[in-house]
Design a protein around this motif. Structure first.
Motif, PDB file in Angstrom:
ATOM      1  N   THR A 170       0.952  -1.094  -0.126  1.00 12.76           N
ATOM      2  CA  THR A 170       0.181  -0.038   0.039  1.00 12.76           C
ATOM      3  C   THR A 170       0.637   1.771  -0.069  1.00 12.76           C
ATOM      4  O   THR A 170       2.175   1.480   0.935  1.00 12.76           O
ATOM      5  CB  THR A 170      -1.327   0.569   1.079  1.00 12.76           C
ATOM      6  OG1 THR A 170      -1.461  -1.246   1.223  1.00 12.76           O
ATOM      7  CG2 THR A 170      -1.525   1.104   0.980  1.00 12.76           C
ATOM      8  N   THR A 189       1.233   5.089   0.563  1.00  5.90           N
ATOM      9  CA  THR A 189      -0.110   6.088   0.703  1.00  5.90           C
ATOM     10  C   THR A 189       0.280   7.891   0.801  1.00  5.90           C
ATOM     11  O   THR A 189       1.905   7.403   1.762  1.00  5.90           O
ATOM     12  CB  THR A 189      -0.275   6.143   2.654  1.00  5.90           C
ATOM     13  OG1 THR A 189      -1.069   4.534   2.204  1.00  5.90           O
ATOM     14  CG2 THR A 189      -1.344   6.444   2.339  1.00  5.90           C
ATOM     15  N   SER A 197       0.138  11.760   1.693  1.00  6.69           N
ATOM     16  CA  SER A 197      -0.910  12.712   2.097  1.00  6.69           C
ATOM     17  C   SER A 197       0.185  14.483   2.304  1.00  6.69           C
ATOM     18  O   SER A 197       1.361  14.541   2.183  1.00  6.69           O
ATOM     19  CB  SER A 197      -1.180  12.635   3.483  1.00  6.69           C
ATOM     20  OG  SER A 197      -1.887  13.915   4.353  1.00  6.69           O
ATOM     21  N   ILE A 222       0.486   7.639  -7.685  1.00 14.60           N
ATOM     22  CA  ILE A 222       0.127   8.471  -7.473  1.00 14.60           C
ATOM     23  C   ILE A 222       0.163  10.042  -7.898  1.00 14.60           C
ATOM     24  O   ILE A 222       1.370  10.021  -8.056  1.00 14.60           O
ATOM     25  CB  ILE A 222       0.159   9.103  -5.764  1.00 14.60           C
ATOM     26  CG1 ILE A 222       0.397   7.030  -4.965  1.00 14.60           C
ATOM     27  CG2 ILE A 222      -0.321   9.985  -5.509  1.00 14.60           C
ATOM     28  CD1 ILE A 222       0.295   7.227  -3.485  1.00 14.60           C
ATOM     29  N   SER A 247      -5.443  13.112   1.427  1.00 13.18           N
ATOM     30  CA  SER A 247      -4.264  11.880   1.310  1.00 13.18           C
ATOM     31  C   SER A 247      -4.984  10.438   0.281  1.00 13.18           C
ATOM     32  O   SER A 247      -6.516  11.341   0.087  1.00 13.18           O
ATOM     33  CB  SER A 247      -3.960  11.558   2.718  1.00 13.18           C
ATOM     34  OG  SER A 247      -5.377  11.264   3.447  1.00 13.18           O
ATOM     35  N   THR A 248      -4.106  10.544  -0.328  1.00 12.79           N
ATOM     36  CA  THR A 248      -4.649   8.874  -0.737  1.00 12.79           C
ATOM     37  C   THR A 248      -4.195   7.645  -0.440  1.00 12.79           C
ATOM     38  O   THR A 248      -3.112   8.306   0.050  1.00 12.79           O
ATOM     39  CB  THR A 248      -4.821   9.125  -2.543  1.00 12.79           C
ATOM     40  OG1 THR A 248      -5.467   8.724  -3.451  1.00 12.79           O
ATOM     41  CG2 THR A 248      -3.116   8.651  -2.857  1.00 12.79           C
ATOM     42  N   SER A 249      -4.582   6.949  -0.938  1.00  8.51           N
ATOM     43  CA  SER A 249      -3.583   5.385  -0.730  1.00  8.51           C
ATOM     44  C   SER A 249      -3.766   4.562  -1.664  1.00  8.51           C
ATOM     45  O   SER A 249      -4.598   4.826  -2.677  1.00  8.51           O
ATOM     46  CB  SER A 249      -4.256   4.396  -0.054  1.00  8.51           C
ATOM     47  OG  SER A 249      -4.139   5.094   2.217  1.00  8.51           O
ATOM     48  N   ASN A 306      -3.134   0.132  -3.465  1.00  8.78           N
ATOM     49  CA  ASN A 306      -3.046  -1.032  -3.230  1.00  8.78           C
ATOM     50  C   ASN A 306      -2.031  -1.254  -4.622  1.00  8.78           C
ATOM     51  O   ASN A 306      -3.062  -1.342  -5.984  1.00  8.78           O
ATOM     52  CB  ASN A 306      -3.589  -1.777  -2.845  1.00  8.78           C
ATOM     53  CG  ASN A 306      -4.705  -1.839  -1.948  1.00  8.78           C
ATOM     54  OD1 ASN A 306      -3.658  -1.191  -0.680  1.00  8.78           O
ATOM     55  ND2 ASN A 306      -5.659  -1.375  -1.784  1.00  8.78           N
ATOM     56  N   TYR A 352       4.614  10.779   3.186  1.00 12.00           N
ATOM     57  CA  TYR A 352       4.284   9.168   2.528  1.00 12.00           C
ATOM     58  C   TYR A 352       5.171   7.788   2.999  1.00 12.00           C
ATOM     59  O   TYR A 352       6.057   7.959   3.745  1.00 12.00           O
ATOM     60  CB  TYR A 352       5.903   9.540   0.864  1.00 12.00           C
ATOM     61  CG  TYR A 352       5.717   7.730   0.621  1.00 12.00           C
ATOM     62  CD1 TYR A 352       4.038   7.821  -0.645  1.00 12.00           C
ATOM     63  CD2 TYR A 352       6.628   7.806   0.224  1.00 12.00           C
ATOM     64  CE1 TYR A 352       4.367   6.188  -1.163  1.00 12.00           C
ATOM     65  CE2 TYR A 352       6.669   6.497  -0.428  1.00 12.00           C
ATOM     66  CZ  TYR A 352       5.353   5.891  -1.300  1.00 12.00           C
ATOM     67  OH  TYR A 352       5.754   4.919  -2.145  1.00 12.00           O
ATOM     68  N   THR A 353       4.593   6.521   2.989  1.00 11.11           N
ATOM     69  CA  THR A 353       4.449   5.693   2.739  1.00 11.11           C
ATOM     70  C   THR A 353       4.051   4.091   2.291  1.00 11.11           C
ATOM     71  O   THR A 353       3.541   4.993   1.590  1.00 11.11           O
ATOM     72  CB  THR A 353       4.091   5.087   4.851  1.00 11.11           C
ATOM     73  OG1 THR A 353       2.877   5.006   4.480  1.00 11.11           O
ATOM     74  CG2 THR A 353       4.686   6.258   5.661  1.00 11.11           C
ATOM     75  N   TYR A 354       5.306   3.455   2.160  1.00  5.21           N
ATOM     76  CA  TYR A 354       4.994   2.129   1.621  1.00  5.21           C
ATOM     77  C   TYR A 354       5.076   1.131   2.024  1.00  5.21           C
ATOM     78  O   TYR A 354       6.277   0.546   3.254  1.00  5.21           O
ATOM     79  CB  TYR A 354       6.036   2.194   0.608  1.00  5.21           C
ATOM     80  CG  TYR A 354       7.459   1.746   0.565  1.00  5.21           C
ATOM     81  CD1 TYR A 354       8.111   1.072   0.488  1.00  5.21           C
ATOM     82  CD2 TYR A 354       7.440   3.366   0.965  1.00  5.21           C
ATOM     83  CE1 TYR A 354       9.544   0.667   1.014  1.00  5.21           C
ATOM     84  CE2 TYR A 354       9.184   3.003   1.453  1.00  5.21           C
ATOM     85  CZ  TYR A 354      10.499   2.011   1.473  1.00  5.21           C
ATOM     86  OH  TYR A 354      11.375   1.824   1.316  1.00  5.21           O
TER      87      TYR A 354
END
Length: 475
Positions: free
Chosen positions: A99, A101, A103, A118, A130-132, A134, A159-161
């Motif tokens: 995922t 993510t 923001s 993104i 924000s948005t995610s 998959n 941001y994260t993965y």
């Protein structure tokens, strides 16, 4: 010239602009020194524009993307209309479902291997959104890039993965662990196994397994999150070899295949033994691979000699090297037999059976030629085979005193004088002294006679065996 003088005064005398006619143009920014970041840490670059053009004002490292700037993020970058780029290349192991993510206020874009994943690229004022996403990340190394721009107001970006660890989504097995190594302690008689860190981001644990050489059954030793473990099994005599392998398990419950099996031999072994006989000196020179195990101590060299009427293994010396030259050996045409044993630093020595061992890698059977023909004829038997007559020659001389290196079988049609060689073949002295051939002959009712003999390395032949005759049935 007054404009140039005033500008120079404000910058401490350094010239940072030039006059082109009546226009004032900024001089190119000096390139920021490049930096190298730790594994899996982002490289971050700051630009004083939103097009990421020109040289960056600053380059540094950032372990996470989570920022909130109320003004200029770094010296030399304006409070508005600036850009920041993060990039990292990492190994995703077996890959799988992830995922992404993001923001941010204003513009943020996320790329995987240069492909945009993104895209939120419009002004938001001071309100972040924000948005995610998959997506499946392939196995191996991949590059993530995050571009952020702030046009005005507050600058916030995160941001994260993360891997999706639910068994519902993750069906990808972890990669098998690599770098497995073993160390045997001759004092405790225990084995410690270590291995490299798995590349998976969703690793849950490792499992260590053991099986004895010759067995197909694995026994689980332990489950651990560490990358080394000492097997509590005490090797009973320093001689029993075991295989070890490591398997990885992820948080979704998927288990990898095993690592490359690592064998633990409590005693180092001689994996091959070769030798040559020097006719000029009468000496035998033995060679073998030098052991490098930390618990190796020394070798013992033995020869198989006749003592008081019995063939026994007699030690002829010890060495830490991997060659040995004997004293003069009588050229008697028989096979010389040599063996090299290993002793470890705990004082235990390789098992040394009293008899010859045809399968031992640390044992050499070497022909010592004497120029004298073999003394005894082999036995010869005949039988039928698919296309003719099966002829088999066998010698029953005890292995220690065999004085030949091969067999020859001849055939002639009964009633004629011309012999033809149907087999001329060496034999492996470690095993039964026999040779066989299926001699193709027409099914016409004719009879054939056979005889056999042995030969040595010098080309000398033994007496012939008794003649054997057989008739080929009419087809």
């Amino acid at each position: 010239m007054r404009q140039k003088s005033l500008l120079a005064a404000r910058t401490g005398g350094a010239m940072s602009a030039v006059v082109l006619g009546s226009l004032l143009a900024a001089a190119p920014q000096a390139a920021a020194a490049d930096v190298t970041c730790s594994t899996n840490v982002y490289k971050r670059t700051f630009y004083k524009n939103t097009s990421f053009s020109g040289s960056p004002v600053r380059t540094d490292c950032d372990s996470t993307i989570s920022q909130s700037w109320s003004g200029s993020p770094v010296s030399g970058v304006p409070s508005n209309n600036f850009g920041v780029r993060w990039s990292v290349t990492r190994d995703f192991g077996s890959g799988g479902p992830f995922t992404f993510t993001a923001s941010a206020t204003d513009g943020v874009r996320v790329y995987l291997d240069g492909v945009r994943q993104i895209d939120m690229w419009h002004g938001t004022g001071d309100t972040a959104r924000s948005t995610s996403l998959n997506l499946a990340v392939p196995s191996g190394k991949h590059t993530i890039r995050v571009d952020y721009v702030n046009w005005s107001g507050a600058a916030k970006v995160a941001y994260t993965y993360t891997p999706r660890i639910s068994a519902t989504y993750d069906k990808t097995k972890p990669l098998a662990p690599t770098g497995a190594k073993t160390a045997y302690n001759t004092t405790t008689r225990k084995t410690t196994v270590s291995w490299s860190a798995n590349k998976e981001m969703d690793l849950a644990s490792y499992s260590l397994y053991r099986r004895s050489v010759g067995s197909s059954t694995w026994t689980k030793v332990t489950t651990t999150t560490a990358r080394s473990h000492t097997d509590p099994l005490v090797n009973p005599d320093d001689r029993t070899p075991y295989y070890y392998e490591v398997r990885a398990k992820d948080k979704a419950g998927n288990t990898s295949s095993g690592s490359t099996d690592t064998i633990v031999r409590p005693l180092p072994v001689v994996t091959s033994l070769t030798g040559t006989y020097d006719k000029a000196t009468g000496k035998v020179t033995l060679k073998w691979p030098l052991n490098t195990e930390p618990h190796f101590d020394h070798y013992t060299v033995l020869s198989n000699d006749k003592v008081d009427g019995y063939w026994v293994w007699v030690p002829i010396g010890t060495t830490k090297g991997n060659t040995w030259t004997t004293g003069p050996v009588t050229a008697d045409g028989e096979w010389g037999h040599y063996r090299v044993l290993v002793t470890n630093d705990g004082g235990t020595t390789t098992y040394n059976p009293g008899s010859l061992d045809a399968t031992a890698t640390n044992e050499l059977w070497l022909d010592i030629p004497d120029g004298i023909a073999p003394a005894y004829a082999p036995d010869l038997t005949l039988g039928s085979c698919a296309s003719g007559i099966q002829a088999t020659a066998t010698d029953y001389t005890p292995a220690p005193i065999r004085d030949f290196t091969g067999f020859e079988i001849e055939r002639r049609e009964a009633g004629t004088d011309t012999w033809s060689v149907v087999l001329h073949q060496g034999y492996d002295p470690r095993f039964a002294a026999t040779a066989t051939v299926c001699d193709p002959l027409p099914a016409d009712g004719r009879s054939y006679e056979y005889r056999a003999r042995t030969y040595d390395a010098a080309g000398n032949y033994s007496p012939y065996s008794e003649l054997r005759a057989m008739t080929v049935p009419v087809g």
